[in-house]
Design a protein around this motif. Structure first.
Motif, PDB file in Angstrom:
ATOM      1  N   UNK A  44       7.204 -13.868   1.556  1.00  0.00           N
ATOM      2  CA  UNK A  44       7.244 -14.187   0.124  1.00  0.00           C
ATOM      3  C   UNK A  44       6.794 -13.013  -0.737  1.00  0.00           C
ATOM      4  N   UNK A  45       6.948 -11.801  -0.217  1.00  0.00           N
ATOM      5  CA  UNK A  45       6.529 -10.625  -0.966  1.00  0.00           C
ATOM      6  C   UNK A  45       7.618 -10.122  -1.899  1.00  0.00           C
ATOM      7  N   UNK A  46       8.852 -10.093  -1.408  1.00  0.00           N
ATOM      8  CA  UNK A  46       9.952  -9.498  -2.157  1.00  0.00           C
ATOM      9  C   UNK A  46      10.903 -10.530  -2.739  1.00  0.00           C
ATOM     10  N   UNK A  47      11.791 -10.060  -3.608  1.00  0.00           N
ATOM     11  CA  UNK A  47      12.781 -10.925  -4.239  1.00  0.00           C
ATOM     12  C   UNK A  47      14.025 -11.096  -3.384  1.00  0.00           C
ATOM     13  N   UNK A  48      14.014 -10.507  -2.191  1.00  0.00           N
ATOM     14  CA  UNK A  48      15.161 -10.632  -1.297  1.00  0.00           C
ATOM     15  C   UNK A  48      14.659 -10.855   0.124  1.00  0.00           C
ATOM     16  N   UNK A  49      15.425 -11.540   0.946  1.00  0.00           N
ATOM     17  CA  UNK A  49      14.994 -11.826   2.319  1.00  0.00           C
ATOM     18  C   UNK A  49      15.008 -10.564   3.184  1.00  0.00           C
ATOM     19  N   UNK A  50      13.856 -10.024   3.419  1.00  0.00           N
ATOM     20  CA  UNK A  50      13.741  -8.840   4.254  1.00  0.00           C
ATOM     21  C   UNK A  50      12.395  -8.882   4.968  1.00  0.00           C
ATOM     22  N   UNK A  51      12.404  -8.598   6.263  1.00  0.00           N
ATOM     23  CA  UNK A  51      11.173  -8.658   7.047  1.00  0.00           C
ATOM     24  C   UNK A  51      10.285  -7.463   6.743  1.00  0.00           C
ATOM     25  N   UNK A  52       9.023  -7.741   6.395  1.00  0.00           N
ATOM     26  CA  UNK A  52       8.043  -6.697   6.122  1.00  0.00           C
ATOM     27  C   UNK A  52       6.881  -6.820   7.087  1.00  0.00           C
ATOM     28  N   UNK A  53       6.162  -5.731   7.270  1.00  0.00           N
ATOM     29  CA  UNK A  53       4.890  -5.772   7.975  1.00  0.00           C
ATOM     30  C   UNK A  53       4.016  -4.661   7.407  1.00  0.00           C
ATOM     31  N   UNK A  54       2.715  -4.780   7.616  1.00  0.00           N
ATOM     32  CA  UNK A  54       1.791  -3.754   7.135  1.00  0.00           C
ATOM     33  C   UNK A  54       1.781  -2.618   8.148  1.00  0.00           C
ATOM     34  N   UNK A  55       2.190  -1.438   7.726  1.00  0.00           N
ATOM     35  CA  UNK A  55       2.306  -0.302   8.637  1.00  0.00           C
ATOM     36  C   UNK A  55       1.039   0.534   8.705  1.00  0.00           C
ATOM     37  N   UNK A  56       0.189   0.448   7.679  1.00  0.00           N
ATOM     38  CA  UNK A  56      -1.011   1.280   7.647  1.00  0.00           C
ATOM     39  C   UNK A  56      -2.075   0.578   6.819  1.00  0.00           C
ATOM     40  N   UNK A  57      -3.313   0.646   7.290  1.00  0.00           N
ATOM     41  CA  UNK A  57      -4.409   0.007   6.554  1.00  0.00           C
ATOM     42  C   UNK A  57      -5.662   0.856   6.707  1.00  0.00           C
ATOM     43  N   UNK A  58      -6.053   1.513   5.618  1.00  0.00           N
ATOM     44  CA  UNK A  58      -7.208   2.403   5.652  1.00  0.00           C
ATOM     45  C   UNK A  58      -8.025   2.234   4.383  1.00  0.00           C
ATOM     46  N   UNK A  59      -9.315   2.335   4.523  1.00  0.00           N
ATOM     47  CA  UNK A  59     -10.188   2.308   3.356  1.00  0.00           C
ATOM     48  C   UNK A  59     -10.911   3.641   3.225  1.00  0.00           C
ATOM     49  N   UNK A  60     -10.961   4.148   2.004  1.00  0.00           N
ATOM     50  CA  UNK A  60     -11.792   5.304   1.694  1.00  0.00           C
ATOM     51  C   UNK A  60     -12.833   4.868   0.673  1.00  0.00           C
ATOM     52  N   UNK A  61     -14.053   5.353   0.833  1.00  0.00           N
ATOM     53  CA  UNK A  61     -15.125   4.939  -0.068  1.00  0.00           C
ATOM     54  C   UNK A  61     -16.098   6.084  -0.303  1.00  0.00           C
ATOM     55  N   UNK A  62     -16.783   6.006  -1.427  1.00  0.00           N
ATOM     56  CA  UNK A  62     -17.749   7.039  -1.819  1.00  0.00           C
ATOM     57  C   UNK A  62     -18.917   6.384  -2.542  1.00  0.00           C
ATOM     58  N   UNK A  63     -20.136   6.872  -2.281  1.00  0.00           N
ATOM     59  CA  UNK A  63     -21.296   6.435  -3.056  1.00  0.00           C
ATOM     60  C   UNK A  63     -22.302   7.564  -3.124  1.00  0.00           C
ATOM     61  N   UNK A  64     -22.961   7.678  -4.262  1.00  0.00           N
ATOM     62  CA  UNK A  64     -24.041   8.643  -4.433  1.00  0.00           C
ATOM     63  C   UNK A  64     -25.207   7.928  -5.107  1.00  0.00           C
ATOM     64  N   UNK A  65     -26.392   8.068  -4.528  1.00  0.00           N
ATOM     65  CA  UNK A  65     -27.616   7.474  -5.075  1.00  0.00           C
ATOM     66  C   UNK A  65     -28.616   8.591  -5.320  1.00  0.00           C
ATOM     67  N   UNK A  66     -29.109   8.683  -6.561  1.00  0.00           N
ATOM     68  CA  UNK A  66     -30.100   9.702  -6.886  1.00  0.00           C
ATOM     69  C   UNK A  66     -31.142   9.144  -7.853  1.00  0.00           C
ATOM     70  N   UNK A  67     -31.961  10.031  -8.423  1.00  0.00           N
ATOM     71  CA  UNK A  67     -33.056   9.590  -9.282  1.00  0.00           C
ATOM     72  C   UNK A  67     -32.583   8.852 -10.530  1.00  0.00           C
ATOM     73  N   UNK A  68     -31.384   9.172 -11.010  1.00  0.00           N
ATOM     74  CA  UNK A  68     -30.880   8.552 -12.238  1.00  0.00           C
ATOM     75  C   UNK A  68     -30.250   7.186 -11.997  1.00  0.00           C
ATOM     76  N   UNK A  69     -29.645   7.014 -10.811  1.00  0.00           N
ATOM     77  CA  UNK A  69     -28.974   5.752 -10.536  1.00  0.00           C
ATOM     78  C   UNK A  69     -27.996   5.900  -9.397  1.00  0.00           C
TER      79      UNK A  69
END
Length: 394
Positions: free
Chosen positions: A321-346
């Motif tokens: 139910x992703x697309x407007x036309x009948x076509x088989x899909x699958x998730x080919x790649x799944x990656x998360x990137x994240x960043x955090x910095x904690x210092x005296x200010x916040x």
């Protein structure tokens, strides 16, 4: 935090018991917390890691609305949400409340990239993407993988203050690519009561009982929300940001090597929210490391461990139910990137979640919290988890 071509999650709390189609932001927070705890429990236990439960939840929820069968059941169970109507009500509510958080910079943006030509989202999913997730839609020529990746990455950088770069690589995109779903989340907050840089000094941090490393340790004495959980075996400290709508929760194990046991208890459903309700304001001597962490997590390997695996199946992904036309899909790649910095200010943090779909082809009278051993931090705004960090000193 960032996610590339799929979804992501991380952090802690308790299971959702509701079966109502009207799911409020508190119930959603609980579901995010439980999935986050299970997610964190599967992460690399040898290094510092940062991740964003909320960024992942946005993408997973949208995919759930475009799935059926086993894939749909797995996603709902993983999210801890009973049905599609609950997804719509919950994420509409949380999106509205996040825009109202005061005192900090909190940007949440969703984008759907669709193959150019006569491709489009399924009519109902398109309505949900716009009304529920406030997502932007854009047609892209995926045949030119380098140009398409550059377009997506520039958008992610613009939404995360340039903290998340190269979320998508050109080799992920080609003539078989039909959709890329991306959530970008950026947070920056200033402590209500900042740490004095003159009090920051290198101090020993216990990686384990036998090994220490020197890390820059910030120090401050003052009034904080503080608690102790004997059952979980931790000290709890909440440091608020300007505006008091957002805060960072520190979960510090009593034992030097106690973090993995704490994460396991949280993943099993320990109700951390109940412990937070017991916290009280008191004078505390606080010592916490100053740090910066960037992470990349392969969700294609991690999510199946959490029961979300059918969407990666080339033969029968359930993404009908992703697309407007009948076509088989699958998730080919799944990656998360994240960043955090904690210092005296916040603290400053960013994340992006994406998903690519491919066609088959000094002494004071009070407690002391000294974070000199592996611990967990959680950025919370409006009772919703945004970023979680596992700090191990390496």
């Amino acid at each position: 935090m960032w996610i590339r071509t799929s979804f992501c999650i991380s952090v802690l709390f308790a299971a959702v018991q509701t079966v109502s189609s009207n799911m409020d932001s508190k119930a959603l927070s609980a579901s995010i917390a439980k999935f986050s705890a299970r997610f964190c429990n599967e992460l690399d236990k040898t290094k510092n890691v940062v991740s964003s439960p909320l960024s992942a939840e946005f993408v997973l929820a949208l995919v759930a609305l475009g799935s059926e069968g086993a894939a749909h059941s797995e996603l709902l169970k993983g999210l801890g949400i009973p049905n599609d109507d609950a997804i719509r009500s919950a994420f509409t509510s949380v999106s509205q409340k996040l825009r109202a958080v005061k005192g900090v910079t909190l940007n949440v943006a969703n984008k759907v990239y669709i193959k150019d030509g006569d491709y489009d989202l399924n009519e109902q999913l398109k309505t949900d993407a716009i009304k529920v997730f406030d997502a932007g839609l854009e047609k892209v020529n995926f045949d030119d993988g380098a140009a398409a990746a550059n377009l997506i990455n520039q958008w992610v950088e613009s939404k995360t203050n340039k903290k998340i770069k190269d979320l998508i690589t050109s080799d992920c995109l080609n003539q078989d690519t039909r959709l890329v779903l991306v959530n970008a989340l950026y947070f920056k907050g200033t402590w209500s009561k900042q740490f004095d840089p003159n009090n920051t000094s290198d101090q020993p941090f216990y990686i384990n009982e036998q090994t220490t490393v020197d890390v820059p340790m910030m120090y401050r004495e003052g009034d904080y929300w503080y608690g102790e959980s004997q059952e979980l075996g931790v000290q709890l400290l909440r440091i608020t940001y300007v505006g008091d709508d957002a805060s960072m929760l520190i979960v510090l194990p009593n034992e030097i090597s106690g973090l993995d046991a704490v994460l396991a208890k949280l993943a099993d459903g320990f109700d951390l929210m109940a412990e937070l309700d017991k916290m009280h304001e008191t004078k505390v001597q606080v010592s916490i490391p100053k740090f910066k962490i960037e992470s990349e997590i392969d969700l294609g390997e991690l999510l199946p461990k959490l029961g979300i695996k059918t969407i990666f199946d080339k033969a029968n992904s359930g993404l009908t139910k992703m697309l407007n036309k009948p076509e088989s899909l699958f998730v080919s790649k799944a990656i998360q990137k994240a960043f955090i910095e904690v210092n005296e200010e916040g603290a400053e943090a960013a994340a992006a979640t994406g998903m690519v779909f491919v066609a088959m082809s000094a002494i004071i009278d009070g407690p002391r919290l000294n974070a000199d051993r592996p611990f967990l931090t959680i950025v919370v705004a409006d009772n919703t988890l945004h970023f979680s960090t596992i700090y191990r000193g390496k």
